[in-house]
Scaffold this active site. Structure first.
Site, PDB file in Angstrom:
ATOM      1  CG  HIS B  57      -2.016   0.978   1.192  1.00 19.26           C
ATOM      2  ND1 HIS B  57      -3.262   0.736   1.726  1.00 19.26           N
ATOM      3  CD2 HIS B  57      -2.088   2.232   0.663  1.00 19.26           C
ATOM      4  CE1 HIS B  57      -4.032   1.788   1.551  1.00 19.26           C
ATOM      5  NE2 HIS B  57      -3.343   2.715   0.904  1.00 19.26           N
ATOM      6  NE  ARG B  61       0.273  11.398  -2.681  1.00 19.92           N
ATOM      7  CZ  ARG B  61      -0.772  10.893  -2.028  1.00 19.92           C
ATOM      8  NH1 ARG B  61      -1.685  10.208  -2.677  1.00 19.92           N
ATOM      9  NH2 ARG B  61      -0.929  11.073  -0.734  1.00 19.92           N
ATOM     10  CG  HIS B 178     -10.374   3.624   1.815  1.00 19.81           C
ATOM     11  ND1 HIS B 178      -9.255   4.394   2.058  1.00 19.81           N
ATOM     12  CD2 HIS B 178     -11.406   4.265   2.418  1.00 19.81           C
ATOM     13  CE1 HIS B 178      -9.599   5.459   2.775  1.00 19.81           C
ATOM     14  NE2 HIS B 178     -10.901   5.408   3.000  1.00 19.81           N
ATOM     15  CG  ASN B 277      -9.521   8.546   5.711  1.00 13.22           C
ATOM     16  OD1 ASN B 277     -10.108   8.089   6.692  1.00 13.22           O
ATOM     17  ND2 ASN B 277     -10.070   8.583   4.508  1.00 13.22           N
ATOM     18  CG  ASP B 304      -2.401   4.686   3.606  1.00  8.57           C
ATOM     19  OD1 ASP B 304      -2.297   5.062   2.420  1.00  8.57           O
ATOM     20  OD2 ASP B 304      -3.386   4.980   4.320  1.00  8.57           O
ATOM     21  N   GLY B 323      -2.939  11.899   5.547  1.00  9.84           N
ATOM     22  CA  GLY B 323      -1.850  11.032   5.113  1.00  9.84           C
ATOM     23  C   GLY B 323      -0.519  11.344   5.744  1.00  9.84           C
TER      24      GLY B 323
END
Ligand SMILES: [Zn+2]
Lengths: 179, 446, 315
Positions: B57, B61, B178, B277, B304, B323
């Protein structure tokens, strides 16, 4: 730190009695006289002077207090000062002779602030100044009308005024701040 | 430039002391007293050798948000953290919802060379949650996509979720959910509970995660497919997963390093570095997640990793982006949160950070462990080190790390990706050198 | 006092001190010359990212009566609403030499972010942030209660022995939060009354009693009843069925007003929805302190600004 006693209880009592008499003489009596002490110890001294004057004249007299905190010009140079209440006798100060009472007269800045504070409250006929101790080092053109004792001092020294109502005993000492 | 390395005196995850020879991209020899002609020697006395770490995960970008991270900088962060493979989430711009985008992503990873980049495909077109993306085309593309996720958004529509689970059965795919019920989390800013009530921040209730997991494990059971749950964050979710696994449902789950270490009390600072999140939860949740990782209810740790430009964090809490960057700190945080507590040993760490994520992600080139003949993915870690984590420890573009200023244990000393060093002496190798190695490797493969 | 961000981190001593200074400020506001020279040369910026004419005017009056220069920086129609960040705005104010920033912001915690960011040296005064805190409102409420109960003998006193019932949308109310911390710190007992949908889910750590039944709470004979404004849009989000039902169950209507002991203090932070959370008769009754609250607001804000801007700012 070494402390030197300069006024004992009896000296203080004598000084206040003398000041009271001088006030009555120069004012030709107690009519239209308003005593305003500057917190904290100036208020106690004003109360005592009012008591002495009441005894002399036989008519009760009340002193007020005048807080100058909000009129100071050194707001950021000192730890925050908590203001004290201002109490003006019911008859007000317009047309009266106001006697400001403080314990120690030093730079004169407190009195400058007091004059501004009075200005916002009313318009007295005259303003006079009484101080228990004048230690000199004036920074403004201000002089006392009634002085308990002139105490020439070095700026490094501290004048310590203690009054029974707050401190348990009457005493004025000079503390020389060694180192 | 050598392509032979001798790692001498390392401890394997099980504690065995060994030398390791990496030659021509593979783990060539294991044993004591090894020597290799022309090899670059890495003194690993007192260090632990782990199989190259795999992150299921990661947000790289690129394409679209190159001011936050690129494939190059993101894989540099991965290498610095001891990772040799990362699964790139689909929420790029354009979204990775077509074969073209996932193949582009794959190529960018191959060129950079710091780590294997395995694209994840979007479940729905544009992550919009309305129409299935071309899952089959992505699966049969050069990127061989097997994991599909709308991460960032929840596949909320139960019918769509059911169809996705069914559809990927044809190529043994998995849907990574998610889990966030959107209506229960409108405007959510932090975990809903005692702290949110005091701070006046809109709550993100645990039930919004747990209810989706409950629904989806039942859907997976119903259609006989496999489901992966991203970033499990609550004790209640653990209970649901435990129940589902006991029932034989094919569900796997990940926990992030930050959910293993940090809790919601940090939000009291209103420091947006702690905004993430799913949000940081209560201490009880943190402890339940550690336990679940130890007992296998949660299968893996995944970072993440979510880089953001400084201005997206240097602002009031509500306006800040969700994040945290996590690749560089992940191993140390796992070390601090579950190894130092005695819940996981290094064999477990190898499982939750290498073999299992590779298995769940259906890639065979990683996660084979430190065995002769396996691809040369090795991470050399100093477990006795301790450091005040700082921006100098970050190798990606993002500095939105919640650990800056914290003392973390351990340090990655060396990382080898396909037999080439990406990190040596704790320092990232230069980009041209790593790209050169990658080019050699690609050429050799043809 | 470096900043005033919340009442939660005020101890009783500093809270009483602030209220006492406010008493002195209130005294000066009885005089013909209301203006004090105290903050001459200081620049106070009212940085409002939310419309609130009432609060802004109150702060403006407080600053001006202390002779500070006031700059009103409203987010509406300025560069701020066009996406300029809080950071850029703060740095602009820093460059302008702001000594204090009074900030109202829709995001909870924005004043704290401003105070801890290093973007600006000024003292930060929270004039309401999101659904977090509104410390000067709570301070003026405490001041008003103390004044009603203790009159001219207020100085130096706390609120020991007083019971306060706060009614309404606790969940979204920064006024309620600030009052909960401040009033309990000052010794009062606080009861919160609201529909269950408008209470935060976990209030176990709050030093209050929670009730869903207004009549029961009023029957206990509180010394103070504080009604909170209810926002119409809460209906859309299903927090309660409609305003009629809300008013019937949680409004201070005439019937409830008449059942109160006549010495009860009725408060409202304003602006009021007359006929919704409070009846016109309740708002205008002698028990109501609504107008005193407005007057006292200026004195309390003068006190806060004084304490913020006096003393050694280096420390
Ligand atoms: Zn996610």
């Amino acid at each position: 730190m070494s402390a030197r006693v300069v006024l004992q209880q009896a000296d203080i009592a004598r000084a206040l009695t003398r000041i009271s008499h001088e006030i009555l003489e120069s004012n030709r009596g107690a009519d239209d006289l308003v005593l305003l002490g500057i917190p904290t110890r100036g208020v106690l001294l004003a109360d005592r002077i009012a008591g002495i004057i009441s005894e002399i004249t036989g008519t009760p007299m009340e002193a007020g207090s005048l807080d100058v905190t909000m009129y100071r010009d050194d707001l950021a140079k000192h730890p925050t000062r908590t203001p004290a209440p201002t109490r003006i006798p019911a008859s007000g100060i317009d047309g009266k002779t106001v006697i400001l009472v403080d314990d120690v007269l030093y730079s004169g800045r407190t009195i400058r602030a007091a004059l501004d504070a009075i200005n916002d409250i009313g318009r007295p006929r005259a303003v006079r100044l009484a101080a228990l101790v004048d230690r000199g080092h004036r920074e403004l053109p201000i002089r006392p009308d009634y002085v308990g004792k002139n105490l020439p001092s070095a700026q490094t020294e501290r004048i310590n005024v203690r009054l029974a109502e707050l401190d348990g005993a009457d005493l004025v000492s000079i503390d020389s701040a060694a180192s | 430039m050598t392509n032979t390395y001798l790692i001498s005196g390392a401890a394997l995850p099980d504690g065995t002391r060994t030398d390791i020879v990496l030659r021509d991209g593979v783990l060539a020899e294991l044993g004591t007293g090894l020597s290799a002609a022309g090899a670059q020697r890495i003194d690993a006395d007192g260090l632990v050798a782990l199989p190259g770490l795999v992150d299921l995960h990661t947000h790289l970008r690129e394409p679209g948000y190159e001011q936050s991270e690129t494939v190059l900088t993101g894989t540099q962060a991965a290498a610095a953290g001891g990772f040799t493979a990362v699964f790139a989430m689909a929420n790029t711009s354009p979204v990775a919802d077509t074969a073209g985008v996932v193949e582009q992503e794959l190529s960018l990873g191959e060129q950079a060379g710091y780590a294997t980049v395995q694209p994840i495909g979007a479940v729905t077109v544009g992550l919009a949650g309305e129409q299935l993306a071309e899952l089959g085309a992505m699966a049969s593309s050069r990127a061989r996509v097997r994991v599909f996720s709308d991460d960032g958004a929840c596949v909320w529509d139960p019918v769509l979720m059911r169809r996705a689970l069914e559809y990927v059965k044809s190529f043994d795919g998995v849907i990574a959910q998610h889990a966030q019920e959107p209506r229960l989390t409108v405007g959510a800013q932090m975990n809903e509970g005692a702290v949110s009530g005091e701070l006046g921040l809109t709550g993100w209730p645990a039930v919004a995660e747990e209810s989706i997991i409950a629904r989806d494990v039942l859907l997976a059971e119903h259609v006989g497919s496999s489901l992966h749950i991203c970033h499990v964050s609550t004790a209640g979710s653990v209970d649901v997963l435990r129940w589902a696994k006991a029932r034989g449902i094919r569900v796997t789950a990940e926990v992030t390093p930050h959910h293993l270490l940090l809790d919601e009390e940090l939000v009291r600072s209103f420091d947006a570095r702690y905004k993430v999140n799913p949000p940081l939860r209560r201490r009880e949740d943190v402890l339940a997640l550690r336990e679940a990782l130890a007992d296998g209810t949660i299968d893996i740790v995944a970072t993440d990793h979510a880089p953001h430009p400084v201005e997206n964090k240097d602002c009031e809490w509500d306006a800040a982006a969700n994040g945290m960057v996590g690749l560089e700190s992940a191993l140390s945080v796992v070390h601090a949160s579950v190894v130092q507590t005695g819940q996981l040993n290094w064999t477990d760490v190898a499982r939750v950070l290498s073999s299992e994520p590779a298995r769940i992600g259906r890639i065979t080139s990683h996660g084979q462990g430190l065995v002769v003949g396996a691809p040369g993915h090795v991470t050399v870690y100093d477990p006795s080190a301790s450091r005040a984590f700082g921006t100098a420890d970050l190798a990606g573009k993002g500095v939105n790390s919640p650990y800056l200023g914290r003392t973390l244990p351990g340090r990655v000393i060396a990382t080898f990706h396909s037999g080439f060093a990406t990190v040596l002496d704790g320092q990232l190798r230069p980009a041209d050198e790593v790209a050169g190695s990658a080019e050699q490797r690609m050429a050799a493969r043809v | 006092m470096r900043h005033l961000l919340s009442t939660r981190d005020l101890d009783q001593e500093s809270a009483v001190r602030l209220l006492d200074v406010a008493e002195d400020m209130a005294d000066t506001q009885q005089r013909e010359v209301k203006k004090l020279p105290t903050l001459r040369g200081k620049t106070v910026v009212n940085l409002f990212f939310e419309d609130s004419t009432r609060t802004r005017i109150s702060f403006e009056a407080a600053s001006k009566r202390l002779s500070a220069d006031v700059i009103n920086f409203s987010a509406k129609g300025s560069s701020v609403s066009k996406g300029e960040s809080l950071k850029d705005t703060a740095q602009t104010l820093q460059a302008m030499g702001a000594d204090a920033v009074v900030i109202r912001h829709p995001a909870s915690g924005a004043p704290q972010t401003l105070a801890t960011s290093g973007w600006i040296d000024a003292g930060i005064l929270n004039a309401g942030d999101g659904t977090h805190e509104h410390p000067t409102q709570a301070l003026l409420d405490a001041f008003t209660i103390r004044k009603r109960v203790h009159g001219i003998a207020s100085r130096g006193r706390n609120l020991d022995g007083l019971s306060v019932t706060i009614v309404g949308d606790i969940l979204h109310s920064r006024v309620a939060r600030s009052n909960v911390w401040l009033l309990t710190t000052l010794g009062a007992t606080v009861t919160l009354v609201a529909p269950p949908t408008l209470v935060p889910v976990d209030t176990r750590a709050w030093p209050v009693t929670i009730s869903y039944d207004l009549d029961e709470a009023l029957a206990a004979g509180p010394d103070v009843v504080m009604m909170l404004r209810i926002q119409g849009e809460r209906m859309r989000d299903a927090f309660f069925p409609n305003s009629r039902e809300y008013s019937r169950r949680w409004g201070l209507d005439d019937g409830r007003l008449h059942r109160l002991d006549p010495t009860t203090i009725v408060m409202h932070p304003g602006p009021m929805n007359r006929g919704l959370e409070i009846s016109a008769a309740a708002a205008d009754s002698p028990m109501s302190t609504v107008r005193e609250q407005v007057t006292n607001g200026v004195s309390v804000r003068m006190a806060a600004l004084y304490l913020l801007l006096s003393g050694d700012r280096e420390n």
